[in-house]
Design a protein around this motif. Structure first.
Motif, short mmCIF file in Angstrom:
data_model
loop_
_atom_site.label_atom_id
_atom_site.label_comp_id
_atom_site.label_asym_id
_atom_site.label_seq_id
_atom_site.Cartn_x
_atom_site.Cartn_y
_atom_site.Cartn_z
N SER A 8 0.77 -1.28 -0.13
CA SER A 8 0.15 -0.03 0.03
C SER A 8 0.90 1.32 0.04
N PHE A 11 1.85 1.27 -3.90
CA PHE A 11 0.67 1.94 -4.92
C PHE A 11 -0.32 2.37 -3.84
N ARG A 13 -3.42 3.76 -1.59
CA ARG A 13 -4.78 3.25 -1.65
C ARG A 13 -5.64 4.22 -2.10
N LEU A 15 -7.19 3.73 -5.31
CA LEU A 15 -6.91 4.15 -6.62
C LEU A 15 -8.26 3.98 -7.34
N LYS A 16 -8.51 4.95 -8.04
CA LYS A 16 -9.53 5.32 -9.12
C LYS A 16 -9.26 4.28 -10.21
N ARG A 17 -10.19 4.06 -11.23
CA ARG A 17 -10.39 3.38 -12.37
C ARG A 17 -9.21 3.92 -13.19
N ASP A 19 -6.76 5.90 -12.45
CA ASP A 19 -5.28 5.51 -11.91
C ASP A 19 -4.71 4.11 -12.32
N ILE A 20 -5.59 3.24 -12.08
CA ILE A 20 -5.33 1.55 -12.19
C ILE A 20 -4.98 1.50 -13.94
N ILE A 23 -1.53 3.36 -14.54
CA ILE A 23 -0.30 2.75 -14.02
C ILE A 23 -0.20 1.26 -14.84
N MET A 69 -0.35 -3.68 -7.75
CA MET A 69 -1.16 -2.81 -7.88
C MET A 69 -2.82 -3.40 -7.86
N ALA A 73 -5.98 -2.64 -5.29
CA ALA A 73 -7.25 -2.37 -5.78
C ALA A 73 -8.33 -3.32 -5.05
N ASP A 76 -9.03 -2.26 -1.72
CA ASP A 76 -9.98 -1.18 -1.87
C ASP A 76 -11.39 -1.65 -1.73
#
Length: 214
Positions: A8, A11, A13, A15-17, A19-20, A23, A69, A73, A76
């Motif tokens: 964590s 990467f 905590r 993470l938005k779509r 962001d994923i 990355i 990553m 996700a 989260d």
């Protein structure tokens, strides 16, 4: 003892779509670029050895990075299929990106620079005007002194038959004969490269760069 860094903290905590997706594209894009550049430099006969580094290092790094990553996700609260879907989108985006093309082989560049000399030697071979080989190349022929640069190994293979036509093998840059430039006649030949040689790069219908397979 120092505690290992938590995923964590690598990467963050939450993470938005997007962001994923970004990355994943960056990780896969860098990996594909490095892979492409390394693959472009690989030449026979050391393919297996040269491929060890990208396989043993790049592939694990990519899997660990994407896995880390994805783990964040999932922690989260994102659905696994959502994460996999984003990774698939990133994969197809990176697959569509243009990558550096492999440069022409040194033998091809040498041929392009001295094409007229290569063709002159082929004509001499066709007329039977080449000098027979030397002790360390009993089955070959010597290029004329003025054309010595087309086969620096000072040993050219020449064969001519009704079934395969004329075939001339040059070794312009490689004294070990692992990488050769071969002339053949497409309307008569069975294959472009002689013996245990295989195609590495096709120059045109008559000319091919071949490598020797151990």
């Amino acid at each position: 003892m120092t505690k290992p860094k938590r995923i964590s903290k690598v990467f963050p905590r939450g993470l938005k779509r997007i962001d994923i997706l970004v990355i994943a594209i960056v990780i896969l894009g860098i990996a594909r670029l490095v892979w492409t550049l390394m693959m472009n430099d690989i030449r026979p006969p050391w393919v297996a050895v040269q491929m060890c580094f990208p396989i043993l290092f790049i592939v694990p790094i990519v899997f660990l990075s994407l896995g880390g990553m994805a783990s964040v996700a999932l922690i989260d609260g994102r659905e696994i299929f959502e994460v996999l879907g984003l990774l698939m989108v990133a994969f197809f985006v990176v697959a569509a990106l243009p990558m550096p093309e492999r440069e022409l082989l040194p033998e091809t560049l040498h041929f392009q620079e001295h094409r007229s000399e290569y063709e002159a030697v082929v004509q001499l071979a066709r007329n039977g005007s080449l000098e027979s080989g030397q002790p360390d190349c009993p089955a070959g022929y010597l290029p004329p002194e003025e054309y010595a640069h087309v086969s620096e190994a000072a040993c050219m293979g020449v064969s001519q038959s009704d079934t395969e036509g004329l075939k001339v093998q040059f070794s312009p840059l490689d004294h070990t004969h692992y990488h050769v430039v071969v002339y053949s006649e497409p309307d008569k030949r069975i294959r472009e490269c002689p013996g245990n040689y295989y195609i590495e790069e096709v120059i045109d219908d008559n000319w091919t760069v071949c490598f020797q397979d151990w």
